[in-house]
Design a protein around this motif. Sequence first.
Motif, mmCIF file in Angstrom:
data_model
loop_
_atom_site.group_PDB
_atom_site.id
_atom_site.type_symbol
_atom_site.label_atom_id
_atom_site.label_comp_id
_atom_site.label_asym_id
_atom_site.label_seq_id
_atom_site.Cartn_x
_atom_site.Cartn_y
_atom_site.Cartn_z
ATOM 1 N N ALA A 189 0.785 -1.233 0.177
ATOM 2 C CA ALA A 189 -0.064 0.080 0.076
ATOM 3 C C ALA A 189 0.918 1.287 0.179
ATOM 4 O O ALA A 189 0.698 2.319 -0.757
ATOM 5 C CB ALA A 189 -0.977 -0.054 1.226
ATOM 6 N N GLU A 190 1.877 1.366 0.817
ATOM 7 C CA GLU A 190 2.954 2.297 0.840
ATOM 8 C C GLU A 190 3.630 2.555 -0.626
ATOM 9 O O GLU A 190 3.623 3.709 -0.958
ATOM 10 C CB GLU A 190 3.875 2.095 1.836
ATOM 11 C CG GLU A 190 3.265 2.200 3.078
ATOM 12 C CD GLU A 190 4.456 2.020 4.282
ATOM 13 O OE1 GLU A 190 4.160 1.894 5.499
ATOM 14 O OE2 GLU A 190 5.727 1.467 4.029
ATOM 15 N N ARG A 191 4.039 1.671 -1.182
ATOM 16 C CA ARG A 191 4.501 1.811 -2.511
ATOM 17 C C ARG A 191 3.501 2.178 -3.522
ATOM 18 O O ARG A 191 3.913 2.944 -4.483
ATOM 19 C CB ARG A 191 4.951 0.315 -2.853
ATOM 20 C CG ARG A 191 6.265 -0.269 -1.942
ATOM 21 C CD ARG A 191 6.680 -1.517 -2.217
ATOM 22 N NE ARG A 191 7.265 -1.498 -3.709
ATOM 23 C CZ ARG A 191 7.990 -2.700 -4.182
ATOM 24 N NH1 ARG A 191 7.991 -3.701 -3.882
ATOM 25 N NH2 ARG A 191 8.536 -2.183 -5.439
ATOM 26 N N LEU A 192 2.307 1.647 -3.333
ATOM 27 C CA LEU A 192 1.382 2.055 -4.330
ATOM 28 C C LEU A 192 1.228 3.471 -4.219
ATOM 29 O O LEU A 192 0.970 4.591 -5.103
ATOM 30 C CB LEU A 192 0.030 1.380 -4.235
ATOM 31 C CG LEU A 192 -1.152 1.998 -5.099
ATOM 32 C CD1 LEU A 192 -0.721 1.727 -6.603
ATOM 33 C CD2 LEU A 192 -2.499 1.363 -4.731
ATOM 34 N N GLY A 193 1.112 4.130 -2.976
ATOM 35 C CA GLY A 193 0.980 5.356 -2.712
ATOM 36 C C GLY A 193 2.039 6.205 -3.188
ATOM 37 O O GLY A 193 1.348 7.432 -3.840
ATOM 38 N N ARG A 194 3.255 5.892 -3.096
ATOM 39 C CA ARG A 194 4.362 6.692 -3.453
ATOM 40 C C ARG A 194 4.145 6.874 -5.042
ATOM 41 O O ARG A 194 4.460 7.732 -5.808
ATOM 42 C CB ARG A 194 5.610 6.147 -3.324
ATOM 43 C CG ARG A 194 6.154 6.570 -1.850
ATOM 44 C CD ARG A 194 7.178 5.949 -1.412
ATOM 45 N NE ARG A 194 7.207 4.625 -0.514
ATOM 46 C CZ ARG A 194 7.717 3.687 -0.366
ATOM 47 N NH1 ARG A 194 9.055 3.705 -0.920
ATOM 48 N NH2 ARG A 194 7.122 2.709 0.158
ATOM 49 N N ALA A 195 3.802 5.668 -5.888
ATOM 50 C CA ALA A 195 3.582 5.625 -7.163
ATOM 51 C C ALA A 195 2.754 6.727 -7.748
ATOM 52 O O ALA A 195 2.648 7.353 -8.572
ATOM 53 C CB ALA A 195 3.368 4.215 -7.732
ATOM 54 N N GLN A 196 1.634 6.581 -6.835
ATOM 55 C CA GLN A 196 0.554 7.442 -7.303
ATOM 56 C C GLN A 196 0.840 8.680 -6.940
ATOM 57 O O GLN A 196 0.468 9.764 -7.851
ATOM 58 C CB GLN A 196 -0.782 6.963 -6.755
ATOM 59 C CG GLN A 196 -1.249 5.583 -7.274
ATOM 60 C CD GLN A 196 -2.667 5.148 -6.696
ATOM 61 O OE1 GLN A 196 -2.879 5.317 -5.973
ATOM 62 N NE2 GLN A 196 -3.180 4.103 -7.377
ATOM 63 N N ASP A 197 1.609 8.985 -6.160
ATOM 64 C CA ASP A 197 2.093 10.526 -5.806
ATOM 65 C C ASP A 197 2.762 10.930 -7.155
ATOM 66 O O ASP A 197 2.548 12.207 -7.642
ATOM 67 C CB ASP A 197 2.672 10.670 -4.625
ATOM 68 C CG ASP A 197 1.811 10.412 -3.352
ATOM 69 O OD1 ASP A 197 0.835 10.482 -3.593
ATOM 70 O OD2 ASP A 197 2.680 10.299 -2.108
ATOM 71 N N LEU A 198 3.754 10.180 -7.526
ATOM 72 C CA LEU A 198 4.528 10.352 -8.495
ATOM 73 C C LEU A 198 3.829 10.784 -9.927
ATOM 74 O O LEU A 198 4.030 11.627 -10.581
ATOM 75 C CB LEU A 198 5.521 9.182 -8.737
ATOM 76 C CG LEU A 198 6.565 9.316 -7.864
ATOM 77 C CD1 LEU A 198 7.641 7.869 -7.984
ATOM 78 C CD2 LEU A 198 7.588 10.445 -7.937
ATOM 79 N N LEU A 199 2.811 9.732 -9.929
ATOM 80 C CA LEU A 199 2.048 10.097 -11.046
ATOM 81 C C LEU A 199 1.362 11.529 -11.135
ATOM 82 O O LEU A 199 0.926 12.014 -12.119
ATOM 83 C CB LEU A 199 0.983 8.923 -11.271
ATOM 84 C CG LEU A 199 1.434 7.729 -11.919
ATOM 85 C CD1 LEU A 199 0.541 6.563 -12.040
ATOM 86 C CD2 LEU A 199 1.788 7.904 -13.362
ATOM 87 N N ALA A 200 0.819 11.765 -9.804
ATOM 88 C CA ALA A 200 0.040 12.961 -9.685
ATOM 89 C C ALA A 200 0.974 14.194 -9.868
ATOM 90 O O ALA A 200 0.430 15.362 -9.721
ATOM 91 C CB ALA A 200 -0.770 12.955 -8.338
#
Lengths: 143, 143
Positions: A128-139
């Motif tokens: 979940a943490e890794r997903l969050g970071r990836a999505q932050d980057l995408l945003a």
Amino acid sequence: MAAQRKTVEEVVKILGVTPRTLHYYEEMGLIPACERTAGGHRLYDEETMEKLAHILRLKEYLGYSLHEIRTVIDAEDELERLRVTYHSSVDDKERRLALTAFSQEVEKILATIDDKMERLATMRTTFAERLGRAQDLLAGKKV
Amino acid sequence: MAAQRKTVEEVVKILGVTPRTLHYYEEMGLIPACERTAGGHRLYDEETMEKLAHILRLKEYLGYSLHEIRTVIDAEDELERLRVTYHSSVDDKERRLALTAFSQEVEKILATIDDKMERLATMRTTFAERLGRAQDLLAGKKV
DNA sequence: ATATCATTTTACGTAAGCGTAAGGTATAGA
DNA sequence: TCTATACCTTACGCTTACGTAAAATGATAT
């Protein structure tokens, strides 16, 4: 209201397995040889359907091998056998043995489940943490 | 403080796998070809150790096949590759693609985990009840 | 230096869990 | 009754994920 018997076609649709799997489990003795039509086609009753679902859960969610599953089923069947037979004091010793064996099997299963759930929870957090970071980057956030 | 490299013997002891498994994962490209001694003996660094632990978790707790694990790892590696390369606006499109692919993989994993946890919780309840009844019977309670 | 143990590559072997093909019979619908 | 599926048994095949044996070499302790 005779119990509904299911054809192979219905069973495979409901459980998502192939006919070969049903035959194989029957060969292995994981499920009893079921009723047949006059022509020899298999008809599965509700009890067997539940056994199959039970087997598939143990396989899919606990990762048990068919061999391990048989051990579990044997303990369950033995207990059931004693439950439906005459309850004499003679049976009593045997009955306690079966109950103990069954309890031990179930305790093992519970330990397995608890362990798995704990590990899964840890993994969930990590992913979940890794997903969050990836999505932050995408945003477009600076990270 | 050069990173600690581990011999095969140490790795198998720590991770509970056999040398063959390590070779196999290397053959399959799940882990990179590692460093060697002058004589050709393998030395595993910390990064590879973590990759191995990662693989074993995916295998053991999510029941992923090595093929599925490779899909996950490929997405992770692709992301890492882009992370360490030069960040030009040319890379940007590629980078977003990798991030999206990675996110999708992780979302799949999270869905798998949530599904598994839910099923396990249900099974836990069922088995706990059955254990309770068995132990009541053993304790001599009338049921 | 030597004995002992660990590791290497190569390559065939294996167990579980079905898949699949063949050849024949059942069942269901028009 | 005829046709289209569905199902039967038998039996060999296949994939995954390693196991295992062999023959040679490296590493390590004395």
